[in-house]
Scaffold this motif. Structure first.
Motif, PDB file in Angstrom:
ATOM      1  N   LYS A 165       0.988  -1.280  -0.158  1.00 39.82           N
ATOM      2  CA  LYS A 165       0.185  -0.061  -0.232  1.00 39.82           C
ATOM      3  C   LYS A 165       0.894   1.060  -0.090  1.00 39.82           C
ATOM      4  O   LYS A 165       1.842   1.324   0.774  1.00 39.82           O
ATOM      5  CB  LYS A 165      -0.821  -0.188   1.263  1.00 39.82           C
ATOM      6  N   ILE A 166       0.584   2.169  -0.963  1.00 42.84           N
ATOM      7  CA  ILE A 166       1.680   3.290  -1.094  1.00 42.84           C
ATOM      8  C   ILE A 166       0.751   4.579  -0.768  1.00 42.84           C
ATOM      9  O   ILE A 166      -0.334   4.780  -1.094  1.00 42.84           O
ATOM     10  CB  ILE A 166       2.098   3.330  -2.600  1.00 42.84           C
ATOM     11  N   PHE A 167       1.350   5.062   0.452  1.00 38.25           N
ATOM     12  CA  PHE A 167       0.854   6.582   0.836  1.00 38.25           C
ATOM     13  C   PHE A 167       1.584   7.578   0.189  1.00 38.25           C
ATOM     14  O   PHE A 167       2.775   7.739   0.454  1.00 38.25           O
ATOM     15  CB  PHE A 167       0.812   6.719   2.105  1.00 38.25           C
ATOM     16  N   PRO A 168       0.982   8.357  -1.003  1.00 35.73           N
ATOM     17  CA  PRO A 168       1.973   9.414  -1.738  1.00 35.73           C
ATOM     18  C   PRO A 168       2.117  10.486  -0.783  1.00 35.73           C
ATOM     19  O   PRO A 168       1.447  11.023  -0.373  1.00 35.73           O
ATOM     20  CB  PRO A 168       1.047   9.700  -2.948  1.00 35.73           C
ATOM     21  N   SER A 169       3.373  10.899  -0.600  1.00 37.44           N
ATOM     22  CA  SER A 169       3.746  11.992   0.259  1.00 37.44           C
ATOM     23  C   SER A 169       4.848  13.026  -0.356  1.00 37.44           C
ATOM     24  O   SER A 169       5.782  12.259  -1.240  1.00 37.44           O
ATOM     25  CB  SER A 169       4.383  11.406   1.724  1.00 37.44           C
TER      26      SER A 169
END
Lengths: 438, 79
Positions: A165-169
């Motif tokens: 799961k990628i949390f864009p930041s």
């Protein structure tokens, strides 16, 4: 007559003079006697080998300083020369303070690192281990960078499936800190085994957000393991130091996860093989045992066995007979031996006596010989006597005188008073010696 | 942590038990009946662990953040 000033007039005049003449100056020197007042003002002295200069920085400026002025460090201080009339002291009112030879940010980082280290935030024993199965992974990163591509590329090759799961930041600049914290908050509630914070290399300023105390403290108290892969090997950020697991690059981070997962898979398969091998071997051994028993129990074997027993009995029978005859033979032998012994003893006995008898015979012969010898002697004496014919001498008037049977030839043989015997031709006389002559 | 709860059994526990079982079988003479029991338990654990690993689908998901944050991000990108 010189003009007489009031103190305040003169000090005020010099103060103006100083401020007008010098304006803003920059001075380099070593900080000493550093003191932060309760109101937040900063006081210290700048010094070199020969002189010292008093420096003051007001609280409003001090809060903007990213670092603390440390005793003994060399600083470049920019400000205005002035006199503080109340104490009459000459001082530099600082507007800017910079560490010499090192950037202000670097010094600030250095000081922060030291502080957090002393608090124990980087202690190895406080780190959480990499999960046994880091299969569900939360990644905080930028979607635009190469970092996520590298990371995913490695995990695509992993033999064990992963759920990423990628949390864009934002990974640098303004707003990055907030988004990073937000990402961590998000994954705290999500079902992930591991949170990865990653980005590629960058300048010191680019990576500055990963040195933010807020982020470092957030990671330190985070309930799940955090893997930090920020920048390159040389760019060690405080985020790297506080993280539970540290990777040099995004690729390395993915490799650590991939290796762990594949190791676990391999271990499971190893266990499976070992279990199967063991049970197969065990069963094989049991089957062999059963076969052995079956072979022993088979009818054919039984017949053979009975045959064997018969043979054995026959053999024993034979042995018995043999031993019987041997026994008898032995008895005969004994008798023979006894007989032999007896006859031998008898022989010895008779031999001994025969010897003795013959010895006696010899002795007897010797005695006979002895007697003969004696007889001969006697005969000799007889004839000798005849030859001497003593009687005839006696007849002629001679006498034989004897004392105690011993013939006397010398008067010395006697003493006066001795009784002597005289043999005459006819008869014997007894005489006593009364006188001795010659 | 994957959801390993299945009668209290977790992946870690299963792995630990598997290790114990293999060690036990390796160590000495376990009677046949017991060894078959242990083998069955071991194979169940292997299946459990394998299925736990396989349960997870190969998936890459992007978290969609709130729209305002997204627009803010776009603004940032435009700068």
């Amino acid at each position: 007559m010189n003009r007489v000033y009031k103190v305040s007039e003169l000090v005020e005049e010099i103060k103006w003079f100083l401020e007008d003449t010098y304006g803003a100056v920059s001075v380099e020197g070593e900080a000493s006697e550093v003191r932060y007042s309760q109101k937040g003002h900063l006081y210290f002295y700048l010094k070199d080998e020969k002189a010292i200069l008093k420096v003051v920085m007001w609280a409003g400026m001090v809060v903007k300083l990213p670092f603390k002025v440390e005793e003994g460090r060399v600083f470049v201080v920019t400000g205005n020369l002035t006199i503080y009339p109340v104490s009459g002291s000459f001082q530099l009112e600082a507007r800017k303070i910079e560490p010499a030879g090192i950037g202000a940010l670097k010094l600030a980082l250095e000081q922060r690192k030291k502080k957090l280290q002393e608090e124990g935030l980087f202690d190895e024993e406080k780190k959480k281990p990499l999960p046994l199965v880091p299969q569900r992974i939360g990644v905080i990163t930028s979607l635009e960078g190469a970092a996520i591509k590298d990371f995913l590329k490695i995990l695509k090759e992993c033999k064990v499936n992963t759920h990423i799961k990628i949390f864009p930041s934002l990974m640098q600049g303004k707003g990055a800190l907030n988004e990073l914290i937000e990402g961590l908050d998000y994954f705290e509630k999500e079902e992930v085994d591991l949170v990865v914070i990653t980005r590629g290399g960058g300048s010191f300023e680019d990576l500055m957000v990963f040195n933010e105390e807020l982020l470092v403290r957030k990671i330190f108290g985070y309930p799940k393991p955090v893997l930090s892969a920020v920048g390159h090997e040389i760019d060690v950020t405080l985020c790297d130091l506080v993280a539970d697991i540290r990777a040099a690059t995004p690729t390395d981070a993915a490799r650590i996860i991939k290796n762990r997962l594949e190791e676990v898979l391999e271990k499971i398969l190893e266990f499976k093989d070992e279990l199967e091998d063991f049970i197969l071997q065990k069963l094989e051994r049991e089957v062999l045992k059963i076969e052995k028993f079956a072979a022993i129990l088979s009818l054919k074997n039984l017949k053979r066995r009975v045959g064997e027993y018969f043979e054995r009995i026959k053999y024993y029978n034979l042995k018995l007979k043999e031993s019987q005859s041997k026994f008898i033979f032995k008895k005969g032998e004994n008798l023979k031996y006894l007989n032999y012994n007896l006859s031998r003893k008898f022989y010895n006995f008779s031999f001994y006596h025969r010897e003795r008898i013959s010895n006696i015979k010899i002795k007897l012969k010797n005695i006979k010989f002895y007697i003969m010898q004696k007889k001969e002697k006697i005969e000799e004496f007889k004839s000798g006597l005849n030859h001497l014919n003593v009687k005839r001498t006696l007849k002629r008037g001679f006498s034989i005188l004897r004392k105690d049977g011993e013939i006397l030839r010398d008067s010395e043989q006697t003493k006066i008073g001795d009784n002597i015997e005289g043999e005459l031709y006819k008869g014997r006389i007894r005489c006593q010696i009364t006188k001795k002559e010659g | 942590m994957p959801d390993n709860k299945k009668g209290g059994l977790t992946f870690e526990k299963a792995m630990k038990r598997l290790e114990e079982i293999v060690k036990k079988l390796d160590e000495g003479e376990v009677p046949l009946e017991e060894s078959i029991k242990i083998f069955e338990e071991g194979m169940e654990l292997v299946n459990f662990c394998q299925s736990k690993l396989q349960e997870v689908e190969k998936k890459v998901e992007e978290i969609i953040k709130k729209s305002e944050e997204k627009s803010r991000k776009e603004n940032d990108d435009n700068i």
